[in-house]
Design a protein around this motif. Sequence first.
Motif, short mmCIF file in Angstrom:
data_model
loop_
_atom_site.label_atom_id
_atom_site.label_comp_id
_atom_site.label_asym_id
_atom_site.label_seq_id
_atom_site.Cartn_x
_atom_site.Cartn_y
_atom_site.Cartn_z
N ALA A 182 -9.33 5.39 51.64
CA ALA A 182 -9.75 6.66 51.04
C ALA A 182 -10.31 7.62 52.07
O ALA A 182 -10.23 8.83 51.89
CB ALA A 182 -10.79 6.37 49.95
N SER A 183 -10.90 7.10 53.14
CA SER A 183 -11.53 7.97 54.13
C SER A 183 -10.61 8.34 55.27
O SER A 183 -10.93 9.18 56.09
CB SER A 183 -12.78 7.27 54.70
N ALA A 184 -9.43 7.70 55.35
CA ALA A 184 -8.55 7.90 56.50
C ALA A 184 -7.63 9.09 56.30
O ALA A 184 -6.45 8.94 56.04
CB ALA A 184 -7.74 6.62 56.75
N HIS A 185 -8.18 10.29 56.41
CA HIS A 185 -7.34 11.48 56.39
C HIS A 185 -7.97 12.54 57.29
O HIS A 185 -9.14 12.46 57.65
CB HIS A 185 -7.13 11.99 54.97
N VAL A 186 -7.18 13.53 57.65
CA VAL A 186 -7.66 14.59 58.54
C VAL A 186 -8.66 15.48 57.78
O VAL A 186 -8.36 15.95 56.68
CB VAL A 186 -6.50 15.43 59.06
N THR A 187 -9.82 15.72 58.37
CA THR A 187 -10.86 16.52 57.72
C THR A 187 -11.42 17.54 58.70
O THR A 187 -11.22 17.45 59.91
CB THR A 187 -12.01 15.63 57.22
N VAL A 188 -12.13 18.54 58.13
CA VAL A 188 -12.83 19.53 58.95
C VAL A 188 -14.32 19.35 58.72
O VAL A 188 -14.78 19.22 57.58
CB VAL A 188 -12.37 20.97 58.61
N GLN A 203 -1.33 19.05 64.81
CA GLN A 203 -1.08 20.47 64.62
C GLN A 203 -1.90 20.97 63.44
O GLN A 203 -1.89 20.36 62.37
CB GLN A 203 0.41 20.70 64.36
N VAL A 204 -2.62 22.06 63.64
CA VAL A 204 -3.45 22.65 62.58
C VAL A 204 -3.06 24.11 62.40
O VAL A 204 -3.05 24.88 63.37
CB VAL A 204 -4.95 22.54 62.91
N ASP A 205 -2.75 24.48 61.18
CA ASP A 205 -2.41 25.87 60.86
C ASP A 205 -3.62 26.58 60.27
O ASP A 205 -4.25 26.08 59.33
CB ASP A 205 -1.26 25.93 59.86
N LEU A 206 -3.93 27.76 60.83
CA LEU A 206 -5.02 28.58 60.29
C LEU A 206 -4.43 29.53 59.25
O LEU A 206 -3.35 30.11 59.48
CB LEU A 206 -5.71 29.38 61.40
N PRO A 207 -5.10 29.70 58.12
CA PRO A 207 -4.55 30.56 57.06
C PRO A 207 -4.51 32.02 57.49
O PRO A 207 -5.52 32.59 57.90
CB PRO A 207 -5.52 30.34 55.90
N THR A 208 -3.34 32.64 57.37
CA THR A 208 -3.20 34.05 57.75
C THR A 208 -3.60 34.99 56.61
O THR A 208 -3.72 36.20 56.84
CB THR A 208 -1.75 34.34 58.17
N PHE A 219 -6.75 24.42 55.92
CA PHE A 219 -6.07 24.27 57.20
C PHE A 219 -5.00 23.18 57.07
O PHE A 219 -5.32 21.99 57.17
CB PHE A 219 -7.06 23.90 58.30
N LYS A 220 -3.77 23.59 56.83
CA LYS A 220 -2.70 22.60 56.73
C LYS A 220 -2.48 21.96 58.10
O LYS A 220 -2.46 22.65 59.12
CB LYS A 220 -1.42 23.26 56.22
N ALA A 221 -2.31 20.65 58.10
CA ALA A 221 -2.22 19.92 59.37
C ALA A 221 -1.03 18.96 59.37
O ALA A 221 -0.56 18.54 58.31
CB ALA A 221 -3.52 19.16 59.64
N GLU A 222 -0.58 18.64 60.58
CA GLU A 222 0.47 17.64 60.77
C GLU A 222 0.02 16.64 61.84
O GLU A 222 -0.53 17.04 62.87
CB GLU A 222 1.79 18.28 61.20
N GLN A 223 0.25 15.38 61.57
CA GLN A 223 -0.13 14.31 62.48
C GLN A 223 1.13 13.55 62.89
O GLN A 223 1.83 12.99 62.05
CB GLN A 223 -1.13 13.38 61.79
N GLU A 270 -8.29 13.80 44.02
CA GLU A 270 -7.82 14.13 45.36
C GLU A 270 -6.37 13.70 45.55
O GLU A 270 -6.01 12.57 45.21
CB GLU A 270 -8.71 13.46 46.40
N PRO A 271 -5.52 14.58 46.06
CA PRO A 271 -4.12 14.21 46.29
C PRO A 271 -3.99 13.20 47.43
O PRO A 271 -4.96 12.91 48.14
CB PRO A 271 -3.46 15.55 46.65
N GLU A 272 -2.78 12.71 47.63
CA GLU A 272 -2.55 11.69 48.66
C GLU A 272 -2.74 12.24 50.06
O GLU A 272 -3.24 11.55 50.94
CB GLU A 272 -1.14 11.12 48.51
N HIS A 273 -2.33 13.49 50.29
CA HIS A 273 -2.44 14.10 51.62
C HIS A 273 -3.15 15.45 51.53
O HIS A 273 -2.51 16.51 51.66
CB HIS A 273 -1.05 14.27 52.24
N PRO A 274 -4.47 15.44 51.32
CA PRO A 274 -5.21 16.70 51.18
C PRO A 274 -5.32 17.45 52.49
O PRO A 274 -5.47 16.86 53.56
CB PRO A 274 -6.58 16.24 50.70
N ALA A 275 -5.22 18.77 52.42
CA ALA A 275 -5.40 19.60 53.61
C ALA A 275 -6.90 19.71 53.91
O ALA A 275 -7.72 19.74 52.99
CB ALA A 275 -4.82 20.99 53.37
N PRO A 276 -7.29 19.78 55.19
CA PRO A 276 -8.70 19.99 55.52
C PRO A 276 -9.19 21.29 54.88
O PRO A 276 -8.52 22.33 54.95
CB PRO A 276 -8.68 20.08 57.05
#
Length: 244
Positions: free
Chosen positions: A33-39, A69-74, A147-151, A171-177
């Motif tokens: 549950a804790s193993a995901h990309v976070t900010v 890779q981290v995308d910043l919202p435009t 912040f959408k991210a790719e690992q 919480e979804p399976e792959h939540p965005a930070p």
Amino acid sequence: MPAVFALPTVSARRLSTVGALAALSVFGLAAAASAHVTVNPGTAEQGGFTKVSFRVPNERDDASTTKVQVDLPTDTPVAFVSVRPVPGWTVKVEKSKLKTPVEMEGSKLTEAVSRITWSGGKIDAGQFQEFDVSMGPLPSNATRMLFKAEQTYTGGEVVKWDQDPGDGQNEPEHPAPELKLTPKGAAQAAATGPTAQVKPAAAAPAEEDASDGTARVLGGIGVAVGVIGLGVGGYGLSRARGRA
């Protein structure tokens, strides 16, 4: 006579095995549950500057993370973005033109940082890395930033962390930070208000990732269940040895 004690001995062993398996399964659930990309931290003040860390744990036992890779919202751009060097990693900062220029501090912002990519390093199994970014001024007309991210792993596997976490209930399976934005001065008002005198803990700045709350709860439950399971198993073994 020894045959009389055979059944309790087998039962004790079964209790021990069940207890150990219960502890391991719940510990595994908490870790997943804790193993995901976070900010981190998970909150910041609207209109201000902040330093955040993108925390990237390696989820694979047979592969290493080699690119993040981290995308910043435009749609909620920030004018100033800088990154802290990470030993062993190369960073690439990309900008893109905004569809609609944004008025910011007396000038028009026509382009902004839209993507940051770290590559060349390695995050091995059982490890995590943090990538620091300073940014601001943060949007004053938004309540959050995603912040959408790719690992990317060795072997070419790419995991996308791009799902909206919503209200955090399911919480979804792959939540965005997610970085939640609070009204300017709200933290200071909470720290000095009458409520803070009664419950100081409620006024503390949110220095931990809000999205990890579920993981911490599951972790606590895992510890409790694990201790109970191991205790039952140990008790069963001790009884079996005493009767033998």
